[in-house]
Write an enzyme that holds these catalytic residues in place. Structure first.
Site, PDB file in Angstrom:
ATOM      1  CE1 TYR A 155     151.605  -0.693 -51.461  1.00 33.14           C
ATOM      2  CE2 TYR A 155     152.901  -2.718 -51.672  1.00 33.14           C
ATOM      3  CZ  TYR A 155     151.705  -2.031 -51.826  1.00 33.14           C
ATOM      4  OH  TYR A 155     150.609  -2.686 -52.332  1.00 33.14           O
ATOM      5  CG  HIS A 156     156.313  -5.519 -46.688  1.00 30.77           C
ATOM      6  ND1 HIS A 156     156.833  -5.852 -45.454  1.00 30.77           N
ATOM      7  CD2 HIS A 156     155.655  -6.618 -47.125  1.00 30.77           C
ATOM      8  CE1 HIS A 156     156.499  -7.103 -45.168  1.00 30.77           C
ATOM      9  NE2 HIS A 156     155.791  -7.595 -46.162  1.00 30.77           N
ATOM     10  CG  HIS A 157     157.666  -1.720 -42.490  1.00 26.75           C
ATOM     11  ND1 HIS A 157     157.565  -2.657 -41.487  1.00 26.75           N
ATOM     12  CD2 HIS A 157     158.995  -1.638 -42.780  1.00 26.75           C
ATOM     13  CE1 HIS A 157     158.769  -3.118 -41.178  1.00 26.75           C
ATOM     14  NE2 HIS A 157     159.649  -2.521 -41.956  1.00 26.75           N
TER      15      HIS A 157
ATOM     16  CG  LEU B 166     159.729  -4.496 -51.122  1.00 26.38           C
ATOM     17  CD1 LEU B 166     158.280  -4.936 -51.285  1.00 26.38           C
ATOM     18  CD2 LEU B 166     160.676  -5.526 -51.734  1.00 26.38           C
TER      19      LEU B 166
END
Length: 265
Positions: free
Chosen positions: A143-145, A140
């Site tokens: 992937y989020h960044h 997470l």
């Protein structure tokens, strides 16, 4: 283009900011976000490999300064953008707050819109501390960044509808989140409930993001919102994936651990 500008007292740096040059630069250079993302991914896998046989770095003071800097930036961003969004929402209604594009070029918000987009590149630095301190790096996180960086740069160049909501929400959540990180890094004991509140805020942000995308798509059909189907598809997939991942994280970090602890007792 619907324009609704709230008159706020401007700081000198906000007055001097040229939003037209910023938008033009992003239109010409937004694809560089893919290069930054590739370098970031390479650092993650390369850095973890190099740190396998090395002792971890403490980096407590640098981490405090890093988190505090991002907290202050996010607080200022939230304080400067939230009044604009609230004003539009209360005086013009929900549709105008979603479809209005003046967030990108308004007297105050224009600077903070561009600052938000650019900030997604240095925010990748969060992961440097995780790698060097040999902490657990979850999917997470990186992937989020990566996806936020790519989508922010991709969307800013087109001044798409909904951007004001997306950016203001993120400023607000990050103001709380990075303040929490700074306190933890400084050695303060912070209630577990506060961490739960932050994750719930993130989950709520993702739900609102999905709703905004639906509204943009609906109103776009009548020529009332400036966006395009491709952007809405990518944005919706992004927010839906975040929602699933943050819900999973919330269960694993808080609900699951509590259940296991009770079984042990």
């Amino acid at each position: 283009m619907n324009m609704s500008v709230l008159t706020l007292q401007e700081y000198e740096f906000e007055k001097q900011f040229n939003e037209h040059e910023a938008i033009q630069w992003m239109q010409e250079n937004w694809k560089k976000s893919f290069l930054f993302s590739a370098l970031y991914a390479a650092f993650i896998f390369g850095g973890r490999h190099l740190m396998n046989k090395r002792a971890k770095f403490e980096l407590r003071k640098p981490l405090v300064l890093w988190s505090l800097s991002l907290a202050v930036f996010s607080i200022f961003g939230a304080v400067r953008t939230a009044p604009y969004m609230l004003y539009i929402l209360m005086t013009k209604g929900l549709k105008q707050s979603v479809c209005d594009q003046s967030f990108y070029i308004g007297p105050v918000s224009k600077f903070w819109a561009y600052a938000f987009v650019l900030s997604k590149a240095p925010e990748l630095g969060d992961t440097i501390f995780i790698i060097l301190r040999k902490q657990k790096l979850i999917f997470l996180h990186w992937y989020h960044h990566i996806t936020v960086l790519l989508y922010s740069w991709y969307s800013y160049k087109d001044m798409v509808a909904g951007g004001g909501w997306f950016m203001t929400m993120n400023y607000g959540v990050h103001a709380v989140m990075y303040s929490y990180y700074a306190l933890r890094a400084a050695g303060f004991r912070v209630s577990r409930k506060f961490a739960m509140f932050i994750t719930l805020s993130q989950i709520t942000q993702m739900l609102v993001g999905c709703v905004i995308n639906y509204l943009v798509f609906s109103w776009m059909q009548h020529g009332q919102c400036h966006s395009h189907v491709q952007n809405i598809i990518w944005s919706s997939l992004m927010y839906l994936s975040y929602f699933v991942l943050f819900c999973h994280f919330f269960f694993e970090a808080y609900i699951g651990k509590t259940t296991k602890a009770r079984k042990v007792d």
